[in-house]
Design an enzyme around this catalytic site. Structure first.
Site, PDB file in Angstrom:
ATOM      1  N   ARG A  51       0.850  -1.212   0.000  1.00 12.28           N
ATOM      2  CA  ARG A  51       0.000   0.000   0.000  1.00 12.28           C
ATOM      3  C   ARG A  51       0.874   1.246   0.000  1.00 12.28           C
ATOM      4  O   ARG A  51       0.544   2.262  -0.593  1.00 12.28           O
ATOM      5  CB  ARG A  51      -0.944  -0.005   1.205  1.00 12.28           C
ATOM      6  CG  ARG A  51      -1.669   1.329   1.400  1.00 12.28           C
ATOM      7  CD  ARG A  51      -2.972   1.221   2.169  1.00 12.28           C
ATOM      8  NE  ARG A  51      -2.880   0.465   3.385  1.00 12.28           N
ATOM      9  CZ  ARG A  51      -2.300   0.884   4.529  1.00 12.28           C
ATOM     10  NH1 ARG A  51      -1.755   2.083   4.604  1.00 12.28           N
ATOM     11  NH2 ARG A  51      -2.264   0.100   5.581  1.00 12.28           N
ATOM     12  N   TYR A 104     -11.628  19.475 -16.547  1.00 11.71           N
ATOM     13  CA  TYR A 104     -12.145  18.126 -16.837  1.00 11.71           C
ATOM     14  C   TYR A 104     -13.404  17.872 -15.990  1.00 11.71           C
ATOM     15  O   TYR A 104     -13.434  18.234 -14.805  1.00 11.71           O
ATOM     16  CB  TYR A 104     -11.036  17.106 -16.519  1.00 11.71           C
ATOM     17  CG  TYR A 104     -11.498  15.677 -16.542  1.00 11.71           C
ATOM     18  CD1 TYR A 104     -11.792  15.042 -17.743  1.00 11.71           C
ATOM     19  CD2 TYR A 104     -11.640  14.959 -15.359  1.00 11.71           C
ATOM     20  CE1 TYR A 104     -12.223  13.732 -17.753  1.00 11.71           C
ATOM     21  CE2 TYR A 104     -12.071  13.644 -15.363  1.00 11.71           C
ATOM     22  CZ  TYR A 104     -12.361  13.035 -16.571  1.00 11.71           C
ATOM     23  OH  TYR A 104     -12.797  11.733 -16.582  1.00 11.71           O
ATOM     24  N   ASP A 184      -2.774  19.821 -14.460  1.00 10.42           N
ATOM     25  CA  ASP A 184      -3.224  18.550 -15.032  1.00 10.42           C
ATOM     26  C   ASP A 184      -2.627  18.476 -16.438  1.00 10.42           C
ATOM     27  O   ASP A 184      -3.050  19.197 -17.347  1.00 10.42           O
ATOM     28  CB  ASP A 184      -4.761  18.532 -15.066  1.00 10.42           C
ATOM     29  CG  ASP A 184      -5.320  17.234 -15.635  1.00 10.42           C
ATOM     30  OD1 ASP A 184      -4.562  16.486 -16.287  1.00 10.42           O
ATOM     31  OD2 ASP A 184      -6.524  16.991 -15.451  1.00 10.42           O
ATOM     32  N   LYS A 209      -4.855   7.837 -20.152  1.00  7.08           N
ATOM     33  CA  LYS A 209      -4.912   8.407 -21.493  1.00  7.08           C
ATOM     34  C   LYS A 209      -3.593   8.179 -22.227  1.00  7.08           C
ATOM     35  O   LYS A 209      -3.241   7.046 -22.498  1.00  7.08           O
ATOM     36  CB  LYS A 209      -5.294   9.890 -21.397  1.00  7.08           C
ATOM     37  CG  LYS A 209      -6.441  10.184 -20.412  1.00  7.08           C
ATOM     38  CD  LYS A 209      -7.765   9.600 -20.824  1.00  7.08           C
ATOM     39  CE  LYS A 209      -8.812   9.603 -19.708  1.00  7.08           C
ATOM     40  NZ  LYS A 209      -9.009  10.845 -18.987  1.00  7.08           N
TER      41      LYS A 209
HETATM   42  C1  LIG Z   1      -9.576  11.285 -17.735  1.00  9.77           C
HETATM   43  C2  LIG Z   1      -9.070  12.554 -17.145  1.00  9.77           C
HETATM   44  C3  LIG Z   1      -8.959  12.722 -15.756  1.00  9.77           C
HETATM   45  C4  LIG Z   1      -9.417  11.661 -14.774  1.00  9.77           C
HETATM   46  O1  LIG Z   1      -8.619  10.542 -14.794  1.00  9.77           O
HETATM   47  P1  LIG Z   1      -9.151   9.015 -14.543  1.00  9.77           P
HETATM   48  O2  LIG Z   1      -7.947   8.220 -14.842  1.00  9.77           O
HETATM   49  O3  LIG Z   1     -10.309   8.790 -15.461  1.00  9.77           O
HETATM   50  O4  LIG Z   1      -9.570   8.957 -13.097  1.00  9.77           O
HETATM   51  C5  LIG Z   1      -8.439  13.918 -15.285  1.00  9.77           C
HETATM   52  N1  LIG Z   1      -8.073  14.916 -16.123  1.00  9.77           N
HETATM   53  C6  LIG Z   1      -8.182  14.798 -17.452  1.00  9.77           C
HETATM   54  C7  LIG Z   1      -7.766  15.930 -18.329  1.00  9.77           C
HETATM   55  C8  LIG Z   1      -8.688  13.618 -18.009  1.00  9.77           C
HETATM   56  O5  LIG Z   1      -8.809  13.520 -19.346  1.00  9.77           O
END
Ligand SMILES: *Cc1c(COP(=O)(O)O)cnc(C)c1O
Length: 404
Positions: A51, A104, A184, A209
């Protein structure tokens, strides 16, 4: 730009390679053990309990930290939202959090759910605005945390991160602390953008992604510039249990090996698809930072090493008016089912192309007025460009237009 000096290809190719000493395996195995032996009496080894940490997370974290220009360590989480959950542990009741009004959807949902519980106060604004008064108003609140995201989703708006850093640098709260700035970096990846080099404190990702890139897992990451901030968030990952499992971290490392190659190919194709769409009589507007017509183009050229593989476009409605708003559900369905370029699905950054309809999918939680204010019209479609030949993508889209 600083990004171009980093040997991303080598860092990615060598992530987790030659790290196993007992059997001399070149590719790291998947360490499923939940526990690790003590190094000596009273002396912990590198890992103790999964963990808290395990080798597969470390391999991925070290490679991402090197790519982003971080402190050498990183935090690998079970999802992008788990990463945001950790970052939000930095604030306390009464603190202000600043975020973009077009962040997002999951980020907005999370912030909107926690702020009314009194966990922090939330200030949403247009972080892409060229007007310096937007950042000045936000800084007047003496925020604890500033959340930036660029390019925005689905209109690919570009945020001037350097200008925000300058505004933040002049700001102190009652305890003399400067706000923490988090970016982000999911949409561009460190191949195209390295926010830490501009003075940002931490970068986070949905590795679901581009970084994993194969649409077969959910994951996240946080990379900090300074070890102190890393240690604070690392304490939270062990305490909250939000870290990634060994198999997911291993699979993400495998995806990372080809990240620079995928990004180069996908953004080259995205540029060609954007040009094709921009010249099409059945398209109103195309949103891609690489197009000179895009509002954020000049800033993107200055700030990013590449424009990425995401774009969006508006189908021209039956009325043929320049509104993108008079498109009907019938027309959208006709186009989506007739086009042969992409799967009709959410998400982005995978090896195969995806097409989605923000108004009824990713942005359905927004009110119609909020969507209108953000410029997200009914005829807007989002396209995540994959590794298929661009000629094939263009041909596949043309089949959709022909059916209209
Ligand atoms: C998909 C996404 C997230 C969230 O991530 P998850 O892996 O789905 O929890 C956050 N920011 C952006 C820009 C995203 O495309």
């Amino acid at each position: 730009m600083e990004t171009k000096k980093i040997s991303h290809d080598s860092i990615c190719a060598l992530a987790g390679v030659d790290r196993e000493s007992q059997h001399k395996a070149v590719v790291a195995p998947i360490y499923t053990s939940s526990i690790y032996r003590m190094a000596d009496f009273g002396v912990e080894g590198e890992h103790e309990y999964a963990r808290v940490s395990h080798p597969n997370r470390s391999h991925l974290a070290e490679a991402l930290s090197e790519m982003e220009g971080g402190c050498g360590k990183g935090i690998i989480t079970a999802s992008g939202m788990a990463a945001l959950n950790l970052i939000l542990q930095l604030v306390q009741p009464g603190d202000w959090v600043v975020s973009g009004h077009d962040a997002y959807g999951g980020t907005q949902r999370f912030l909107d759910a926690l702020a009314p519980r009194g966990l922090f106060r939330l200030h949403c604004c247009d972080i892409n605005s060229p007007d310096p008064a937007v950042a000045e108003r936000a800084m007047a609140l003496q925020p604890r945390l500033v959340l930036l995201e660029t390019p925005s989703n689905p209109l690919l708006g570009v945020c001037d991160v350097r200008a925000w850093i300058e505004a933040v640098a002049k700001t102190r709260d009652a305890q003399g602390r400067r706000p923490v700035v988090a970016v982000d970096n999911t949409m561009l990846s460190p191949v195209n953008f390295r926010p830490l080099s501009l003075g940002v404190d931490l970068v986070w990702h949905s590795t679901t992604k581009y970084i994993n890139g194969h649409t077969d897992l959910i994951g996240g990451a946080i990379i900090c510039r300074e070890p102190d901030l890393h240690d604070e968030l690392d304490w939270w990952v062990k305490t909250m249990g939000l870290g990634a499992a060994a198999f997911d971290a291993w699979l993400t490392t495998r995806g990372l090996h080809t990240l620079p190659l995928r990004i180069r190919r996908e953004q080259e194709s995205a540029g060609q698809v954007a040009e094709f769409l921009a010249g099409h009589p059945k398209v109103d507007q195309v949103f891609y930072p690489g197009l000179e017509s895009h509002v954020g183009h000049e800033l993107a050229v200055r700030q990013f090493a590449g424009f990425g593989g995401m774009l969006s476009f508006e189908l021209r409605g039956r009325g043929g008016q320049k509104t993108g708003a008079d498109t009907t559900a019938e027309e959208l369905k006709t186009f989506i089912y007739a086009q042969k370029a992409a799967s009709f699905a959410v998400s982005l950054g995978g090896v195969s192309s995806l097409i989605s309809h923000p108004s009824t999918m990713t942005h359905i939680d927004m009110s119609e007025e909020a969507r209108a204010a953000a410029g997200i019209r009914y005829g807007l479609l989002r396209f995540s460009v994959g590794l298929e030949e661009p000629e094939r993508l263009i041909c596949g889209l043309e089949q959709g237009f022909a059916a209209l």
